[in-house]
Structures are given as C-alpha cells and as structure tokens.
Scaffold this active site. Structure first.
Site, PDB file in Angstrom:
ATOM      1  CD  GLU A 237      40.424 127.964 -58.085  1.00  0.00           C
ATOM      2  OE1 GLU A 237      40.150 128.231 -59.273  1.00  0.00           O
ATOM      3  OE2 GLU A 237      39.973 128.790 -57.272  1.00  0.00           O
TER       4      GLU A 237
ATOM      5  CD  GLU B  48      42.197 131.825 -55.163  1.00  0.00           C
ATOM      6  OE1 GLU B  48      41.061 131.991 -55.512  1.00  0.00           O
ATOM      7  OE2 GLU B  48      43.248 131.389 -56.058  1.00  0.00           O
TER       8      GLU B  48
END
Length: 686
Positions: A298, A418
């Site tokens: 991220e 994810e």
C-alpha cells in the site's frame, strides 16, 4: 513482441529443490524424568539445497507428558555439519549433534511442537538423518500428510500468468510479522508449522507473509537486518514452502513508517530501501521459485503535488526493486516479482500508471497487485450501507473489470493481495450482517475467478482461530471455499422474523439462485416437506404458517430454529427463524464520554442508526449522511441491554436536541430524542 510472445520465448524449466523429510513417531514408553518425553515425533525438512550447503528445519512434537527443557540429538549419515542455527543452540560432539532449547521455547506441552532450523554444509551427499532422540528417548513413527496437499512443481520461469493462477486461492498471515514491533504485538500467537499445515490442508495454495522491517535492522549505511528476525522470517518461509505453498513476502508497514518520505529525501530512503531488498534477495536467492517478492505494501507518499506525481515516485521505487532483485542472480533472475499500484488502488489512473511501469521494465516475470475491501459504506456500515445491494455489486464488478482489462487481458497477472471487509471482525459482531456478508464473499469469489484474478484473504485472526486451528464461522469458510470453483445460492435474507404474539402466517424470501437449482430445505438432518412446510415458485421460497408455528416452539425471544436451503451446487444457505417484538427504550442521563440508552431488544438486532438535528440535517461525524458508522460512533450491547453512544459521536454534535432513529433487522424503526448541553446528555423515547 507482445507480452504473450515474450513470455513464451522465455519459457524454460526451472530447478526445484525437493524437500527431504524424515517422519518419526513414538511408541509407548515411560518417562524417565521430568525432562524426558514418553514419545515424540520429528519432522526434518531440507527446504533449500545448493552445492556444498543446505537449509534444514526441524519440528519436534511431544507425544508424552509435558516437557520443560529439551535436547534433541541426531547423527548425520553423510557427515554433514551445522554452520548456523536459530531457535536452538546446536553443538557437535564426536559426530553427533545436539540441539538445546532457548529460554523462550523450553516448554513443550503434550501434542505441542518446538521448532528450530539451521544452515549446514555437505560434500558427496546430503542424506537425511534417520533417527532422533528427545531427552534421551528415541522418536519413531509417521506424521500424516495434509489431506488435500499433493506435491506440486511451479510453472517454468517466464510464465507469470500460470504461476499466479497456481497461487489461487491465497491466504494472508495478517497482523503477525507486519505487527509493530514484533510477531505477537498485535494479539496473534507465534506462527507454528502446525498452523501452516492446517491452512494448507484447507485448500489454500499460497500464503502472503507481510513483514515490517523498520524495527529490525541497524543504522545507515548498511541497514543490516537483525539476524534473529531474518532467521525467523526464513524459518516460516521455509515451513510454508515445505507445506507446498507459494509464498509472498514484502516490505509492509515500512510504507508509511519511512518509505512515504521518499519525495523529500530520495537519497536516504532509496539507500535504505535498496539495502533491505539487497539483503532479502541475497538471503533467498536460491530458494524455490514458489517464493515471490512484493515490493511495497500500500505505497503512499507525503509532499507530492498529488496522485500523478506519487505515481511517478512509485515508478522509481518499483523499478529499482526489480533491478536490485534481478542483479542478485540465482533463482532471482526469473523469480516472480509483484508490483503494487499507488495505495494498491484499482482506480483506472493508478492501474494505467503501473501498466506504464511494467511496459518500461519489459520483464515477463512481473505481476500487478491491488487490494479490495468492497464498497466503503457497506464495508464499514455507514450511510445506510447495510445490504449487499446494486452499489456494492457495481463497485466490485467495476474494480475487477478494470484490473482484468488493464492487465490480465494483456497477459499480465493480477494478485488481489488483500481482500475482506474493513469492519468485519469477530470481536465486533453485528457491524456487517452475516447473510449480507456471505453474499459479498460469494460474489468476490465468482467475479475474481471469472476474471482470472488470484485472491489472498486478509486474515488478522478474524477468520481462523490460530490457537484452536478451526474456522471461527465454518459457514463463512464453506462459502469462501465453494467460491473457488463454483457459485453458491443466497437469498434476500438469512433471517425470518416472527412476532412473539398473534397469529403466525407464512413468510416468503427471494432466492438468488446464481445458476443453481433448489434441492430442499433441512433442519439438521430432517428434510422439511415440500408443499406442507414450504413451497418454491420460481425464485420465491415460502415457509408455511404451520411450519413456522412448529419451528418457533415456545416463541422465546431470539433464534428458535436454524434451517439450511440446499442447492445443486455450492454452500447451503442458512436461515434463522427469529422470534421478536419491537424493541423498547427508556430515559437516560449521562455525559458525552459515557452515555448508554437502556434498550430491551426483545429478540431483534440493530442494523443502523440515523442522527439528525431539528431542521433534518445530519448530526454527528460524517455530516454528509444521517446514517452514522456502526461501532465507531454507536454500539449495541445485547448482554447489558443498552445501546452505547461513543465519545466520537458526541465530539461532533452541536448542543441542543438531536433525533435518533434506530433501524432493526426485523424492519422495526424506533425514535429517540436526546439533548446535549456541554458535556451533559439526556435522552428519552420519542
């Protein structure tokens, strides 16, 4: 050449180093002292081997009385030597080696394990030891294999699409090695081989092991990784590979701890970044091709002018990552490398920016990764997002379509590294209603599978109870597992509400067949009778009043019966028969830091809450919607018969009257008035 042509041109067979396992079980013996084992089992695995060297992992299972302090002894058949060990002190004596526990792993309960690993050297051959003794007691026997695991060989280097396809489905070891500062800091237990063995036995083919390195390396200029931390990561990676997983490791919370400062200090951040990846790539250079590297989790940056500049900054880091890993050679020359978009977002500009990076790299062994947690109002239950509706479906389909069309359609694989729902957590029940959540899980599996996206479930302890090695909600796992290969049916609800008093009449639900055929309705092992207990007309399932009268029994509040609708394929759909009356509330006095509304739920459960001022405008946080965020601003406590209004709610409420409207899953709505004056709050039913 096209991406597809490049991949075909570089197709070649890779060397896979097979694991050697000596599996030994105990017979019936008598303990000779408090430190002795009455029986033991040892699993010895060579996870990596190269000319003159190898890495081995040893799992010791105590089958007898609890052990507090242990020594494991063995002899190498081919004269191998131990050169470096972790999680035990290994010493030689006249050709025999003894591993002694460290302070933190001295105790082995009955049927529990202790594990350690080592690097060794060999010449001529590397034959596995055939016998071990735990505290002087010989270990003998076998360890059963995972029931669904069969040996697999990764696709040849150069076919990234096939490699990523073989990784489906994946499971994420969340809040563990990414936790700060260490493995157990965020509440999860130490990872064990048994834990990994169980996950693999459940059908997962890959595991993402996120790792935060910030607290585990030295200062500039070398940024040397702590040996103990690196060895522990290597141990779990090696266990995972030995279980047959594809494994993905990364730099995880480093992304916001220091990598985000790259735009303002390029030299320092890049030096640290390349130093870490150089060490990791070197450490794992000769590991199986089933080990995958992901550059950053991220990624996000401070000090840029916006996402467009951040995309360019990420391009520099992703590009350097690929060059650093490739330079280390060995298996890294063709190892699959995974590159994220900015924020791992699936917005089209972010996908396009990463596609440009991949085009410029011109490397066939690259995959893209995004994350997916669903339509935000549904994922956290805000703004009335209580149902899996057209908004949630559109967000899902659009996100996965963009990923497919930008990458997969061009031969570039995509890993959804994810995915879950942001607010779904077994410690905070009720935020996402179970049936609505199941619809989402089923749909994610279907839409990912049909678009050839590999998914990795983010599990920070929410899905798998790692202490008990069981799924916290077997029905959730059944839906997830079915979605890997097929569709499951759902319905407009998983609850049928019946009033506690009055006549009981029939109730109807709409079936979402998803291409299946209805096969029947069961209560436990008992088949309900079509025509008498229920009818099905097209997609409408109707439970008769006669059946409901029997199912609610004495009509106690709450769930009185549970049914399962079965279909031609997929997981069954569970229906709860709920007896209720409209909830009631009472007056209350409190403060902005502690205010609870007395609530008799009477079998019903809370879905959401609205808050408005006298003029109808939204009150409280997220003042763009009257529907507040479940749990963070309000929370039902069914055992205490209250609804809590959190300090976070009052922090953004003006003094004066506020109207609350509580929505319940039966369809009941009740109104409550409160008045805030400074830190004092009073309330009463409307």
């Amino acid at each position: 050449m096209s991406w597809q042509q490049i991949r075909k041109a570089r197709w070649r067979v890779g060397l896979v180093v097979g694991a050697v396992a000596a599996l030994l079980t105990a017979g019936m013996m008598t303990a000779v002292s408090a430190q002795a084992a009455a029986g033991c089992r040892v699993t010895y695995t060579v996870s990596a081997e190269w000319p003159g060297g190898f890495t081995a992992n040893v799992d010791v299972t105590n089958l007898g009385a609890p052990v507090n302090g242990w020594k494991l002894a063995w002899t190498f058949p081919s004269g191998q030597r131990v050169t470096q060990a972790w999680n035990a002190t290994v010493t030689p004596s006249e050709g025999r080696y003894t591993a002694t526990n460290l302070s933190y792993n001295a105790a082995i309960a009955t049927n529990a394990k202790a594990s350690f690993g080592f690097n060794g050297s060999w010449s001529g051959s590397n034959t596995a030891p055939t016998s071990f003794a735990l505290n002087g007691v010989e270990c003998t026997g076998t360890l059963p294999p995972s029931p669904t695991v069969s040996p697999t060989t990764p696709p040849p280097p150069g076919n990234a699409m096939e490699t990523v396809a073989a990784m489906q489905p994946g499971w994420g070891l969340g809040n563990t090695f990414d936790a700060i500062p260490d493995e157990t800091a965020w509440g999860n237990p130490l990872t064990t081989r048994a834990h990994l063995h169980y996950v693999r036995s459940q059908g997962y083919n890959s595991i993402r092991i996120p790792v935060t390195w910030s607290n585990h390396h030295g200062p500039a200029p070398t940024y040397t990784i702590d040996a103990a931390w690196l060895n522990r990561i290597r141990e779990v990676v090696d266990w995972s590979l030995a279980e047959g997983f594809y494994v993905m490791i990364n730099l995880h919370h480093d992304s916001w701890q220091w990598i985000n400062g790259y735009p303002g200090d390029r030299t320092t951040v890049m030096n640290r970044y390349t130093a870490l990846w150089t060490q990791l790539a070197t450490t794992f250079r000769d590991h199986s091709a089933k080990l995958v590297f992901e550059s950053i989790n991220e990624p996000q940056f401070t000090g840029t002018s916006g996402d467009a500049e951040s995309d360019q900054v990420l391009h520099e880091l992703n590009t350097e990552f690929v060059h650093v890993v490739r330079r280390t050679g060995g298996t890294n020359a063709t190892r699959l490398l995974v590159l994220p978009t900015l924020h791992t977002s699936s917005e089209q500009p972010r996908l396009d920016a990463l596609a440009d990076t991949i085009d410029q790299l011109d490397d066939p062994n690259i995959a893209a990764t995004v994350h997916f947690y669903g339509w935000w109002p549904f994922s956290v239950n805000i703004a009335g997002g209580t149902h899996y509706d057209a908004n949630v479906e559109k967000d899902l389909v659009d996100s996965f379509d963009r990923a497919h069309d930008t990458f997969v359609a061009r031969g570039i694989p995509v890993i959804v590294g994810e995915w879950a729902l942001l607010a779904y957590d077994y410690t905070r029940p009720g935020i996402i209603e179970r049936g609505e959540m199941l619809k989402y899980f089923e749909a994610v599996g279907h839409h990912a599978r049909t678009r050839k996206l590999t998914t990795m479930l983010w599990d920070a302890g929410t899905f798998l109870d790692r202490n008990e090695l069981r799924w916290r909600d077997p029905g959730v796992f059944a839906t997830l597992k079915a979605s890997w290969t097929t569709r499951s049916s759902t319905a407009s609800s998983d609850q049928v509400h019946v009033r506690r008093t009055g006549d009981i009449t029939s109730r109807s639900l709409t079936l979402n067949l998803n291409g299946t055929t209805f096969r029947g309705l069961r209560q436990g092992s008992t088949e309900l009778v079509a025509g008498t207990d229920y009818t099905v007309s097209g997609t409408t399932l109707t439970l008769t009043g006669t059946a409901l009268t029997r199912l609610v029994g004495n009509r106690a509040y709450g769930v009185n019966a549970t049914l399962e609708a079965h279909f031609s394929q997929g997981a069954p759909w569970q229906l709860s028969i709920v007896t209720y009356d409209p909830p009631t509330q009472a007056t209350a006095t409190g403060t902005t830091s502690s205010f609870a509304i007395p609530t008799q739920f009477r079998g019903d459960q809370l879905a959401t809450m609205e808050a408005t001022y006298a003029d109808g405008s939204p009150a409280g946080p997220a003042n763009w919607t009257p529907y507040k965020e479940f749990w963070s601003t309000f929370q039902p406590d069914y055992s205490a018969n209250t609804i809590l209004l959190k300090p976070e709610f009052f922090a953004e409420v003006n003094d004066g009257p506020v109207t609350l409207t509580f929505h319940f899953w039966s369809g009941t709505k009740i109104t409550y008035r409160l008045t805030k004056s400074g830190t004092t709050v009073t309330g009463s039913p409307a």
